[in-house]
Design a protein around this motif. Structure first.
Motif, PDB file in Angstrom:
ATOM      1  N   LYS A   1      35.632  -9.041  -9.260  1.00  0.00           N
ATOM      2  CA  LYS A   1      36.776  -9.001 -10.070  1.00  0.00           C
ATOM      3  C   LYS A   1      37.327 -10.146 -10.017  1.00  0.00           C
ATOM      4  CE  LYS A   1      37.853  -4.164  -8.507  1.00  0.00           C
ATOM      5  NZ  LYS A   1      38.777  -3.236  -7.944  1.00  0.00           N
TER       6      LYS A   1
ATOM      7  N   TYR B   1      37.571   2.508 -16.279  1.00  0.00           N
ATOM      8  CA  TYR B   1      38.501   3.115 -15.267  1.00  0.00           C
ATOM      9  C   TYR B   1      39.138   4.390 -16.153  1.00  0.00           C
ATOM     10  CZ  TYR B   1      38.365  -0.670 -12.012  1.00  0.00           C
ATOM     11  OH  TYR B   1      37.731  -1.496 -10.872  1.00  0.00           O
TER      12      TYR B   1
ATOM     13  N   LEU C   1      41.137   7.034 -14.174  1.00  0.00           N
ATOM     14  CA  LEU C   1      42.358   6.712 -13.310  1.00  0.00           C
ATOM     15  C   LEU C   1      43.676   6.590 -14.386  1.00  0.00           C
ATOM     16  CD1 LEU C   1      40.852   3.897 -11.024  1.00  0.00           C
ATOM     17  CD2 LEU C   1      41.608   6.521 -10.290  1.00  0.00           C
TER      18      LEU C   1
ATOM     19  N   PHE D   1      49.501   2.889 -11.604  1.00  0.00           N
ATOM     20  CA  PHE D   1      49.028   1.744 -11.482  1.00  0.00           C
ATOM     21  C   PHE D   1      48.197   1.292 -12.624  1.00  0.00           C
ATOM     22  CE2 PHE D   1      46.298   4.237  -8.736  1.00  0.00           C
ATOM     23  CZ  PHE D   1      45.091   4.025  -9.160  1.00  0.00           C
TER      24      PHE D   1
ATOM     25  N   LEU E   1      46.124  -2.345 -13.263  1.00  0.00           N
ATOM     26  CA  LEU E   1      44.612  -2.455 -13.075  1.00  0.00           C
ATOM     27  C   LEU E   1      44.173  -3.007 -14.437  1.00  0.00           C
ATOM     28  CD1 LEU E   1      42.261  -1.905 -11.674  1.00  0.00           C
ATOM     29  CD2 LEU E   1      42.457   0.453 -12.291  1.00  0.00           C
TER      30      LEU E   1
ATOM     31  N   TYR F   1      44.846  -6.724 -14.303  1.00  0.00           N
ATOM     32  CA  TYR F   1      44.130  -7.476 -13.375  1.00  0.00           C
ATOM     33  C   TYR F   1      42.527  -7.631 -13.930  1.00  0.00           C
ATOM     34  CZ  TYR F   1      41.651  -7.181  -8.698  1.00  0.00           C
ATOM     35  OH  TYR F   1      40.672  -7.580  -7.763  1.00  0.00           O
TER      36      TYR F   1
ATOM     37  N   ARG G   1      28.670   0.878  -1.164  1.00  0.00           N
ATOM     38  CA  ARG G   1      30.249   1.158  -1.048  1.00  0.00           C
ATOM     39  C   ARG G   1      30.443   0.924   0.297  1.00  0.00           C
ATOM     40  NH1 ARG G   1      33.963   3.267  -4.969  1.00  0.00           N
ATOM     41  NH2 ARG G   1      34.699   4.644  -3.563  1.00  0.00           N
TER      42      ARG G   1
ATOM     43  N   THR H   1      39.023   1.277  -0.382  1.00  0.00           N
ATOM     44  CA  THR H   1      39.605   0.570  -1.315  1.00  0.00           C
ATOM     45  C   THR H   1      40.993  -0.484  -0.943  1.00  0.00           C
ATOM     46  OG1 THR H   1      39.410   2.771  -2.518  1.00  0.00           O
ATOM     47  CG2 THR H   1      41.260   1.290  -3.484  1.00  0.00           C
TER      48      THR H   1
ATOM     49  N   ARG I   1      35.587  -6.154   1.566  1.00  0.00           N
ATOM     50  CA  ARG I   1      36.836  -6.271   1.363  1.00  0.00           C
ATOM     51  C   ARG I   1      37.651  -6.473   2.811  1.00  0.00           C
ATOM     52  NH1 ARG I   1      37.032  -0.740  -2.396  1.00  0.00           N
ATOM     53  NH2 ARG I   1      37.082  -1.904  -4.583  1.00  0.00           N
TER      54      ARG I   1
ATOM     55  N   THR J   1      45.002  -3.862  -2.135  1.00  0.00           N
ATOM     56  CA  THR J   1      44.592  -2.846  -2.990  1.00  0.00           C
ATOM     57  C   THR J   1      44.188  -3.384  -4.237  1.00  0.00           C
ATOM     58  OG1 THR J   1      45.148  -0.869  -1.771  1.00  0.00           O
ATOM     59  CG2 THR J   1      44.258  -0.588  -4.048  1.00  0.00           C
ATOM     60  N   GLY J   2      45.582  -3.971  -4.613  1.00  0.00           N
ATOM     61  CA  GLY J   2      45.467  -4.621  -6.393  1.00  0.00           C
ATOM     62  C   GLY J   2      44.585  -5.941  -6.309  1.00  0.00           C
TER      63      GLY J   2
ATOM     64  N   ASN K   1      41.365  -6.450  -4.647  1.00  0.00           N
ATOM     65  CA  ASN K   1      40.383  -6.053  -3.666  1.00  0.00           C
ATOM     66  C   ASN K   1      39.077  -6.642  -3.961  1.00  0.00           C
ATOM     67  OD1 ASN K   1      39.818  -4.044  -5.773  1.00  0.00           O
ATOM     68  ND2 ASN K   1      40.091  -2.625  -4.254  1.00  0.00           N
TER      69      ASN K   1
HETATM   70  N1  UDP Z   1      43.846   0.681  -7.422  1.00  0.00           N
HETATM   71  C1  UDP Z   1      45.303   0.101  -7.307  1.00  0.00           C
HETATM   72  N2  UDP Z   1      46.071   0.780  -6.784  1.00  0.00           N
HETATM   73  C2  UDP Z   1      45.878   2.208  -5.939  1.00  0.00           C
HETATM   74  C3  UDP Z   1      44.642   2.376  -5.974  1.00  0.00           C
HETATM   75  C4  UDP Z   1      43.743   1.814  -6.811  1.00  0.00           C
HETATM   76  O1  UDP Z   1      45.483  -1.016  -7.764  1.00  0.00           O
HETATM   77  O2  UDP Z   1      46.794   2.654  -5.633  1.00  0.00           O
HETATM   78  C5  UDP Z   1      43.012  -0.165  -8.163  1.00  0.00           C
HETATM   79  C6  UDP Z   1      42.025  -1.077  -7.099  1.00  0.00           C
HETATM   80  O3  UDP Z   1      41.754  -2.504  -7.794  1.00  0.00           O
HETATM   81  C7  UDP Z   1      40.748  -0.197  -6.815  1.00  0.00           C
HETATM   82  C8  UDP Z   1      40.728   0.474  -8.534  1.00  0.00           C
HETATM   83  O4  UDP Z   1      41.996   0.653  -8.795  1.00  0.00           O
HETATM   84  O5  UDP Z   1      39.470  -0.707  -6.709  1.00  0.00           O
HETATM   85  C9  UDP Z   1      39.925   1.626  -8.466  1.00  0.00           C
HETATM   86  O6  UDP Z   1      40.417   2.620  -7.800  1.00  0.00           O
HETATM   87  P1  UDP Z   1      39.412   3.672  -6.951  1.00  0.00           P
HETATM   88  O7  UDP Z   1      40.399   4.572  -6.352  1.00  0.00           O
HETATM   89  O8  UDP Z   1      38.230   3.921  -7.938  1.00  0.00           O
HETATM   90  O9  UDP Z   1      38.930   2.472  -5.673  1.00  0.00           O
HETATM   91  P2  UDP Z   1      37.372   1.944  -5.481  1.00  0.00           P
HETATM   92  O10 UDP Z   1      36.383   2.850  -6.103  1.00  0.00           O
HETATM   93  O11 UDP Z   1      37.450   0.972  -6.153  1.00  0.00           O
HETATM   94  O12 UDP Z   1      37.398   1.716  -3.846  1.00  0.00           O
END
Ligand code: UDP
Ligand code: MG
Length: 160
Positions: A20, A60, A63, A68, A72, A75, A96, A102, A113, A120-121, A123
């Protein structure tokens, strides 16, 4: 003993991994790529790319109802990302695990990570969550001709 699960884990799969914009700006590209290389997976596609908003939204789309989501999308489009396609036995779940959960504060030390991020924002890396999404995301981020079919000389030393 669940033979069908063991068989599923040994399938050759593909996953979409993306460094990212924060990972790129922080100079973590080599560090992150080397973790997948050292594990023994095969790189099939690699490019530096400024992602348009529409592509980020499509990537995405599951989502899009989340609070968020706008942040996202900002970002992911805030700077170049490094797009990668990786292949290997069980690569989706394994990647993974290498990436970690996350929220980086909950991610185990030793994961990308867990070692390299705090929020999280921010990562640093994305990894597909299923073999189906691996295929979908690789098709979304790479054009025909951008992926490379090749045989690693190390293959007999990595798989039996
Ligand atoms: N994200 C966020 N806030 C949250 C959850 C997710 O900003 O509360 C962002 C974060 O960058 C994350 C992405 O959205 O990696 C995708 O979310 P997902 O639940 O798919 O997580 P991942 O698969 O990346 O672990
Ligand atoms: Mg996800």
């Amino acid at each position: 003993f669940l033979p069908h699960l063991v068989a599923a884990m040994e399938e050759v799969e593909e996953t979409y991994i993306m460094i990212k914009p924060d990972g790129f700006q922080r100079g973590l590209v080599g560090e992150i790529i080397s973790r997948f290389e050292k594990k023994g997976f095969k790189l099939k596609g690699l490019k530096l790319f400024q992602c348009p908003k529409e592509l980020a939204q499509e990537h995405y789309k599951d989502l899009q109802s989340k609070p968020f989501f706008p942040k996202l999308i900002n970002y992911i489009t805030s700077g170049p990302v490094v797009c990668m396609a990786w292949e290997g036995i069980g690569v989706v779940a394994s990647a993974r695990k290498l990436i970690g959960v996350t929220n980086p504060l909950n991610a185990e030390p030793g994961t990308i990570r867990g070692d390299l991020a705090v929020q999280t924002g921010r990562n640093v890396v994305h990894g597909s969550d299923s073999p189906e999404n691996g295929k979908r995301e690789i098709a979304l981020w790479f054009k025909e001709g951008e992926l490379c079919e090749w045989t690693p000389v190390l293959e007999p030393w990595l798989t039996e």
